[in-house]
Motif scaffolding. Structure first.
Motif: not given
Length: 324
Positions: A18-21, A44-53, A57-58, A91-95
Motif C-alpha cells: 500500500a505504501d513506501v517505507g 503496509n504501514a500508513p505513509a505521510t508527507p516528510h521533508s527529506l532534503g 516525500q510520502t 518511490l516508484a520502484l518501492a511502490h
C-alpha cells in the motif's frame, strides 16, 4: 507440473504494498568513514508527507517491510549529488514491490567534491552497498539475492556500467579535453584545478565489478568515451540506456552514443526529445528553482513532471522484465 510452475511464478511476482517505507542508514566502509544510504521499500504501514532534503516525500519512516523474496535495485547519483537525488524513481520502484537503496558517494557529493576524479572509488562503494543490503540490512532476509539491479545517472551511470563489467581508460580524458576544451567536463576540471592526466595510470584491476548485478538502467552516463569496445566487452547484463537529446553538459556523440555503439549487446535505447542533462533529476519546486536554476530549469515546452511519470514507469517495467 502446471501447479508447480504457477507456484514459482507467484513466488517471484512483485509484492504491491500500500505504501513506501524509508530509512537512512550508515554503512561501515572499512577504514573510511561510514557511507550514508537511503532505502525505500514496500510497507503496509500508513505513509505521510516528510521533508527529506530538498523534497517532500510520502513515506513511512522505519516501518516494517512487506513481502518476501523482494528484488533489490541499488542507485548511484550524479557528480555533486547525494542519495536522495532520484527519490521519485526510488518511490516508484518501492511502490512496484522493489527495494531501492541509494548511496551518497563519499568524495563526490554536494558537500564534498574532494575526490571527484577518483572514479574507481564509486563502484567499490556500490559493491559495499550490495554487500550491506544482502547480508547486514535489518530486512536482508526479505531480499532475493538472485534479483539485483542497478540504476545510475551521469557519474552514477558510469559507476553502474563499471559495476556491470565495464573497464574505462581514464587516460582518454586528457586528449578528449585537449580536443574539446570548451566542453563542460573539461571546463569543470580546469575550474576545480584537477589535472585531466591524474587518472591516466589507474590499472584495470582498480575497477570493481559486481556479478550479482543482473540488469542496469543508465541515464546520461559520464565519461562514456573512456570505455571503447574493449572496455565494454565483458558487460553482459541487459541495459536500458537513456539520452537527453539536448544534453549540452555531455554533448552527443561522446557519451551515451559511445556507450551504445560499443556494448556487445544492444541496449534498450531511449532518446528524450528536447530534454537537457538535468531533466533526469526530479522536478523542482519554486524555491529550489530559484536556488539552482541551472539544474532545475528545463527547455521551454519540456514538461519534466510528465516526463518523469513515463521515465519511472519505463524503469520499473524494465526491471520487472529483467529481474524475474
Amino acid at each position: 507440473m502446471a501447479m508447480i510452475i504457477a507456484f514459482f511464478a507467484l513466488a517471484a511476482a512483485p509484492v504491491l504494498a500500500a505504501d513506501v517505507g524509508f530509512e537512512e542508514v550508515k554503512v561501515a566502509n572499512g577504514a573510511e568513514p561510514p557511507l550514508t544510504v537511503g532505502i525505500w521499500y514496500p510497507t503496509n504501514a500508513p505513509a505521510t508527507p516528510h521533508s527529506l532534503g530538498n523534497f517532500t516525500q510520502t513515506v513511512a519512516p522505519d516501518a516494517a517491510i512487506a513481502g518476501r523474496r523482494l528484488p533489490l535495485v541499488v542507485m548511484s547519483h550524479g557528480g555533486g549529488g547525494w542519495y536522495d537525488g532520484h527519490y521519485d524513481t526510488a518511490l516508484a520502484l518501492a511502490h512496484a514491490g522493489f527495494v531501492a537503496a541509494a548511496v551518497s558517494h563519499a568524495g563526490d557529493t554536494f558537500d564534498d567534491q574532494s575526490r571527484v576524479l577518483q572514479l574507481w572509488r564509486r563502484p567499490a562503494q556500490l559493491q559495499r552497498l550490495v554487500d550491506y543490503m544482502l547480508d547486514e540490512w535489518r530486512w536482508h532476509g526479505r531480499l532475493d539475492a538472485a534479483r539485483v539491479g542497478a540504476f545510475g545517472f551521469s557519474n552514477g551511470g558510469f559507476t553502474v556500467l563499471v559495476a556491470a563489467g565495464g573497464i574505462p581508460d581514464l587516460s582518454k580524458i586528457a586528449p578528449y579535453c585537449e580536443a574539446h576544451p570548451d566542453h563542460d567536463l573539461c571546463e569543470a576540471l580546469k575550474h576545480a584545478g584537477v589535472d585531466p592526466h591524474s587518472g591516466a595510470d589507474v590499472p584495470a584491476s582498480a575497477w570493481v565489478h559486481d556479478p550479482r548485478i543482473r540488469a542496469v538502467v543508465i541515464a546520461a552516463p559520464a565519461f562514456g568515451f573512456a570505455f571503447g569496445r574493449a572496455g565494454l566487452g565483458s558487460v553482459r547484463a541487459p541495459i536500458q540506456l537513456w539520452r537527453a537529446a539536448d544534453d549540452r553538459h555531455q554533448p552527443h556523440p561522446y557519451y551515451e552514443e559511445a556507450v551504445r555503439a560499443d556494448l556487445p549487446r544492444a541496449p534498450e535505447y531511449h532518446v528524450v526529445a528536447n530534454a537537457g542533462h538535468y531533466d533526469f533529476l526530479p522536478p523542482c519546486d519554486a524555491r529550489l528553482s530559484r536556488k539552482t536554476p541551472e539544474v532545475c530549469n528545463s527547455q521551454p515546452g519540456f514538461d519534466r513532471a510528465a516526463f518523469h511519470e513515463q521515465f519511472n514507469s519505463d524503469v520499473v517495467q524494465f526491471f520487472e522484465a529483467t529481474l524475474r
